[in-house]
Design a protein around this motif. Structure first.
Motif, PDB file in Angstrom:
ATOM      1  N   GLU A  67       0.861  -1.218   0.030  1.00  8.68           N
ATOM      2  CA  GLU A  67       0.019   0.001   0.028  1.00  8.68           C
ATOM      3  C   GLU A  67       0.732   1.249  -0.004  1.00  8.68           C
ATOM      4  O   GLU A  67       0.271   2.345   0.141  1.00  8.68           O
ATOM      5  CB  GLU A  67      -1.002  -0.066   1.149  1.00  8.68           C
ATOM      6  CG  GLU A  67      -2.042  -1.437   1.193  1.00  8.68           C
ATOM      7  CD  GLU A  67      -2.852  -1.195   0.134  1.00  8.68           C
ATOM      8  OE1 GLU A  67      -3.196  -0.215  -0.531  1.00  8.68           O
ATOM      9  OE2 GLU A  67      -3.189  -2.385  -0.121  1.00  8.68           O
ATOM     10  N   ARG A 106       1.184  -5.326  -6.514  1.00  8.75           N
ATOM     11  CA  ARG A 106      -0.437  -5.474  -6.224  1.00  8.75           C
ATOM     12  C   ARG A 106      -1.294  -4.859  -7.416  1.00  8.75           C
ATOM     13  O   ARG A 106      -2.218  -5.392  -7.714  1.00  8.75           O
ATOM     14  CB  ARG A 106      -0.408  -4.795  -4.851  1.00  8.75           C
ATOM     15  CG  ARG A 106      -1.831  -4.154  -4.334  1.00  8.75           C
ATOM     16  CD  ARG A 106      -2.520  -5.232  -4.063  1.00  8.75           C
ATOM     17  NE  ARG A 106      -1.818  -6.074  -2.919  1.00  8.75           N
ATOM     18  CZ  ARG A 106      -1.682  -5.869  -1.635  1.00  8.75           C
ATOM     19  NH1 ARG A 106      -2.534  -4.980  -1.225  1.00  8.75           N
ATOM     20  NH2 ARG A 106      -1.243  -6.733  -0.748  1.00  8.75           N
ATOM     21  N   ARG A 153      -4.257  -6.958  -8.841  1.00 10.09           N
ATOM     22  CA  ARG A 153      -5.529  -6.417  -8.893  1.00 10.09           C
ATOM     23  C   ARG A 153      -6.254  -6.574 -10.078  1.00 10.09           C
ATOM     24  O   ARG A 153      -7.640  -6.992 -10.294  1.00 10.09           O
ATOM     25  CB  ARG A 153      -5.543  -5.355  -8.089  1.00 10.09           C
ATOM     26  CG  ARG A 153      -5.832  -5.192  -6.672  1.00 10.09           C
ATOM     27  CD  ARG A 153      -6.490  -4.014  -6.091  1.00 10.09           C
ATOM     28  NE  ARG A 153      -6.382  -4.139  -4.601  1.00 10.09           N
ATOM     29  CZ  ARG A 153      -5.830  -3.350  -3.870  1.00 10.09           C
ATOM     30  NH1 ARG A 153      -5.551  -1.937  -4.170  1.00 10.09           N
ATOM     31  NH2 ARG A 153      -5.834  -3.519  -2.575  1.00 10.09           N
ATOM     32  N   GLU A 174      -9.613  -8.566 -10.982  1.00 12.08           N
ATOM     33  CA  GLU A 174     -11.021  -8.022 -11.127  1.00 12.08           C
ATOM     34  C   GLU A 174     -11.388  -8.480 -12.531  1.00 12.08           C
ATOM     35  O   GLU A 174     -12.659  -8.828 -12.575  1.00 12.08           O
ATOM     36  CB  GLU A 174     -10.781  -6.382 -11.166  1.00 12.08           C
ATOM     37  CG  GLU A 174     -10.883  -5.986  -9.705  1.00 12.08           C
ATOM     38  CD  GLU A 174     -10.359  -4.422  -9.755  1.00 12.08           C
ATOM     39  OE1 GLU A 174     -10.438  -3.734 -10.960  1.00 12.08           O
ATOM     40  OE2 GLU A 174     -10.061  -4.003  -8.557  1.00 12.08           O
ATOM     41  N   ALA A 226      -4.560 -14.568  -3.572  1.00 12.80           N
ATOM     42  CA  ALA A 226      -5.674 -13.920  -3.694  1.00 12.80           C
ATOM     43  C   ALA A 226      -6.711 -14.526  -4.303  1.00 12.80           C
ATOM     44  O   ALA A 226      -8.142 -14.228  -4.276  1.00 12.80           O
ATOM     45  CB  ALA A 226      -5.293 -12.578  -4.363  1.00 12.80           C
TER      46      ALA A 226
END
Ligand code: KG4
Ligand code: ZN
Length: 320
Positions: free
Chosen positions: A192, A239, A243, A247, A276
Motif C-alpha cells: 500500500e 499489487r 488486482r 478484477e 488472492a
C-alpha cells in the motif's frame, strides 16, 4: 506415449506423457542466463542454442521416463506463436523424428498448451471453466468449454502481464526475467506504500503499459531514495498488476456463468495471485512457465497428421 517438444522462446523442452495424461518425464533447459546480459531474449541466439540442445533434451526426457523411441506413438510439437527461428528448430526436429520412426505428428498451439497444463493427472481440471492465461507474451481471458480449444473473451491491448513484471523488474534493477524476483522482493515490502493505477478498459481487455510508466516516473521522483524503497515499490507494483488481473477474471467468470476459474502461464506462479484467487485452480508450479509436458498434453486432443502431410507444416509468430 506422446513425446512433446517445445522451443517457442528461450526454453528447450521435451516431455513424455501417456494418453491418460500421466507425466513420465518433463525436461526443461532454460537459456535465461544466456540472454540475461542483453535484458531480454535475443532471437538468433535462442535459435542457435535450441539447435544444440534439442537432441540431448529429447534423449534426457526418454531416459528419465525409462523409455526409448520405440515407446513413442505420437510426436506433439509447438508450432506457434513464438519466435519463428526458435519454433522452426523444434518443428524440424519433430518432423525428422516422426518421419524416421513412421509416427504421426500433432502441431500444437503454444497457448492451447498452457491451457492443457491443467489436463494432466493426477488432478485434472475439467471444462467448462474460465481461464486466465498470463505469460511473458500473452494475457488472455478464455472461455474453455472442451479440451480441444477455447474462445477468446479478452486480451491485453499492449504489454502482457509477464512483460509488465519483466519491465518493472528491469526498472528496479532486478534483472531478467523479473517476475519471480519482484514476487520475492514484494514479500518484504508494503503493497500500500504507493498507488500505481492500472487503466480499466471496456469489456474483458487489459492494458499494462501505463502501470509500467507510472513506476518509471515514481522511481525518477524518488531519486536516491528509490533504492531504499525498492521492496515497497515491488510490492505496490505487483499489487496493481495482480488486482487488475483478478478484477477482470472474476467479472468475466460471473458474466459467463462459469463457476471454475483456472490460471495458467508464467505469471500463474505469482504467490500474491495464487493467494488472492484461493478458490481458483492453478497450473502446478513447474508447469506454469514454458515446458513440453503441457504441449504433449495438448497433443492428446489435436489432429494427428500422417507422413508426408506434416512436412508442409510451418511455424507462425503471432496468435492465430
Ligand atoms: O509462460 P512463460 O514461461 O513464457 C511465455 O510463454 O511467455 O512466462 C514467462 C513470464 C515472464 O514474464 C516471467 O517474468 C513471468 O512469467 N513469471 C512471473 C513469476 N514467475 C514467472 N511473474 C510473476 N510472478 C512470478 N512468480
Ligand atoms: Zn508460454
Amino acid at each position: 506415449m506422446i513425446l512433446g517438444i517445445e522451443t517457442s522462446c528461450d526454453e528447450t523442452a521435451a516431455a513424455l506423457v501417456t494418453a491418460a495424461g500421466e507425466m513420465r518425464s518433463n525436461v526443461v533447459s532454460s537459456q535465461a542466463d544466456l540472454h540475461a546480459r542483453f535484458g531480454g531474449v535475443v532471437p538468433e541466439i535462442a535459435s542457435r542454442r535450441h539447435l544444440e540442445l534439442v537432441t540431448p533434451v529429447v534423449r534426457e526426457a526418454l531416459d528419465r521416463a525409462d523409455a526409448t523411441l520405440d515407446d513413442v506413438e505420437v510426436v506433439a510439437v509447438t508450432r506457434g506463436p513464438g519466435l519463428v527461428g526458435a519454433l522452426l528448430v523444434g518443428l524440424s526436429a519433430a518432423k525428422a523424428l516422426a518421419w524416421s520412426r513412421g509416427l504421426p505428428l500433432v502441431p500444437v498451439d503454444h497457448l492451447h498448451g498452457h491451457v492443457a497444463s491443467l489436463y494432466l493427472a493426477p488432478d485434472p481440471v475439467e471444462p467448462p471453466f474460465l481461464c486466465l492465461l498470463a505469460s511473458g507474451g500473452h494475457t488472455l481471458l478464455l472461455d474453455v468449454r472442451d479440451h480441444a480449444g477455447y474462445r477468446v473473451l479478452g486480451t491485453s491491448i499492449d504489454d502482457a502481464a509477464g512483460e509488465a513484471f519483466d519491465k518493472g523488474a528491469r526498472l528496479l534493477g532486478l534483472g531478467y526475467p523479473g517476475g519471480a524476483a519482484i514476487d520475492a522482493l514484494a514479500q518484504e515490502g508494503d503493497a500500500e506504500a504507493f498507488s500505481f493505477p492500472v487503466a480499466s478498459l471496456e469489456g474483458d481487455d487489459f492494458s499494462f503499459s501505463g502501470v509500467k510508466t507510472a513506476l518509471l516516473y515514481k522511481v525518477r521522483d524518488l531519486g536516491d531514495e528509490a533504492d531504499r524503497r525498492k521492496a515497497d515499490l515491488a510490492a505496490s507494483y505487483q499489487r496493481a498488476i495482480v488486482r487488475a488481473l483478478i478484477e477482470r477474471t472474476q467479472a468475466a467468470a460471473e458474466r459467463e456463468g462459469l463457476e471454475t476459474i483456472a490460471v495458467v502461464g508464467g505469471v500463474a506462479a505469482n504467490s500474491e495471485l495464487r493467494g488472492a484467487l484461493s478458490d481458483a485452480r492453478f497450473a502446478p508450479l513447474p508447469l506454469c512457465t514454458d515446458n513440453a509436458a503441457m504441449i504433449a498434453s495438448a497433443g492428446r486432443y489435436g489432429s494427428r497428421l500422417p507422413y508426408p502431410r506434416f512436412l508442409a507444416l510451418d511455424a507462425y509468430a503471432s496468435r492465430a
